[in-house]
Design a protein around this motif. Sequence first.
Motif, short mmCIF file in Angstrom:
data_model
loop_
_atom_site.label_atom_id
_atom_site.label_comp_id
_atom_site.label_asym_id
_atom_site.label_seq_id
_atom_site.Cartn_x
_atom_site.Cartn_y
_atom_site.Cartn_z
N LYS A 177 109.09 -6.49 -39.07
CA LYS A 177 110.42 -6.42 -38.36
C LYS A 177 111.32 -7.39 -39.08
N ILE A 178 112.08 -6.79 -39.71
CA ILE A 178 113.48 -7.57 -40.51
C ILE A 178 114.17 -8.31 -39.33
N ASP A 179 114.35 -9.58 -39.73
CA ASP A 179 115.11 -10.41 -38.75
C ASP A 179 115.75 -11.35 -39.41
N THR A 180 116.01 -11.30 -40.72
CA THR A 180 116.85 -12.21 -41.68
C THR A 180 118.04 -11.35 -42.33
N ALA A 181 118.81 -12.09 -43.29
CA ALA A 181 119.75 -11.31 -43.92
C ALA A 181 119.72 -11.75 -45.43
N HIS A 182 118.61 -11.99 -45.86
CA HIS A 182 118.39 -12.44 -47.31
C HIS A 182 118.61 -11.12 -48.20
N VAL A 183 118.73 -11.63 -49.46
CA VAL A 183 119.25 -10.62 -50.54
C VAL A 183 118.35 -10.79 -51.90
N THR A 184 117.49 -10.10 -52.09
CA THR A 184 116.68 -10.43 -53.32
C THR A 184 117.39 -10.55 -54.63
N ILE A 185 117.23 -11.56 -55.39
CA ILE A 185 118.27 -11.79 -56.51
C ILE A 185 117.36 -11.75 -57.83
N VAL A 186 116.11 -12.03 -57.81
CA VAL A 186 115.26 -12.33 -59.03
C VAL A 186 113.66 -11.99 -58.51
N ARG A 187 112.95 -11.00 -59.29
CA ARG A 187 111.56 -10.73 -58.99
C ARG A 187 110.98 -11.31 -60.39
N PHE A 188 109.44 -11.79 -60.27
CA PHE A 188 108.97 -12.24 -61.08
C PHE A 188 108.12 -11.29 -61.77
N GLN A 189 107.99 -11.08 -62.85
CA GLN A 189 107.23 -9.92 -63.72
C GLN A 189 106.58 -10.79 -64.72
N ARG A 190 106.72 -11.98 -64.92
CA ARG A 190 105.74 -12.71 -65.97
C ARG A 190 105.71 -14.26 -65.37
N LYS A 191 104.56 -14.86 -65.95
CA LYS A 191 104.35 -16.37 -65.51
C LYS A 191 105.53 -17.07 -65.92
#
Length: 227
Positions: free
Chosen positions: A164-178
């Motif tokens: 259940k989403i209850d924040t207002a976050h926005v994804t800016i970076v995803r990790f695809q490598r170490k």
Amino acid sequence: MNKLERKYNVMWETSQAHFAEQGVDIDPNIYSSCDNRKGITVIAKFSSDLGVEVCQSFEKLKRIEPKQYYYSENELHLTVLSLISCRESFDISQVNIDDYIATINKAIVDIKPFDINIKGITASSSCIMLQGFPVTDNLLNVRNNLRIHFEQSQLFNTIDERYKIDTAHVTIVRFQRKLKHNKEFLQLLEQFRKLDLGVLHVKELQLVYNDWYHKEDNTEILSTIKL
């Protein structure tokens, strides 16, 4: 400190412990041609000015770790509510999208435009997120209204199925490598914790048919709904 700020802080502290002990969690599907997951989501898009400002602020991170997935200014969005979570078995031809648009319009008929302050960052084990702080209860009201109307409509949905989403976050970076420069990267993230990035003025919502990552090339705008 309000409830939302405390939640963001817990997310940050938990992720920092994870980074220190295990490093970052890599998402192997970001560029996978086999990833066919699709869904339908109600989102609020960033204006071009705000999107550019945010992305420019993260250029330092990109210089340190250029191989991670950084959202472009055109991909930045706030998830208002996921109506159908991304899954391989779903195709838009399976639903009558006009019914979904009509239900959304009913749900938001009394909702006025609202602002969300974008200030600082938090994280999970697999991504970096902007912290959003709603100025009013309108985001909460939109979500609750959508839940009620879709429950009453009996239209197929998976609302709150994953969480259940209850924040207002926005994804800016995803990790695809170490991380290659772990210490320097994490130190810079710490500097971004209180960075004031501006205000997201939500004057309209978009209903989109999207992949898991909301990549621009894989996202179709189904309807733009004015508040």
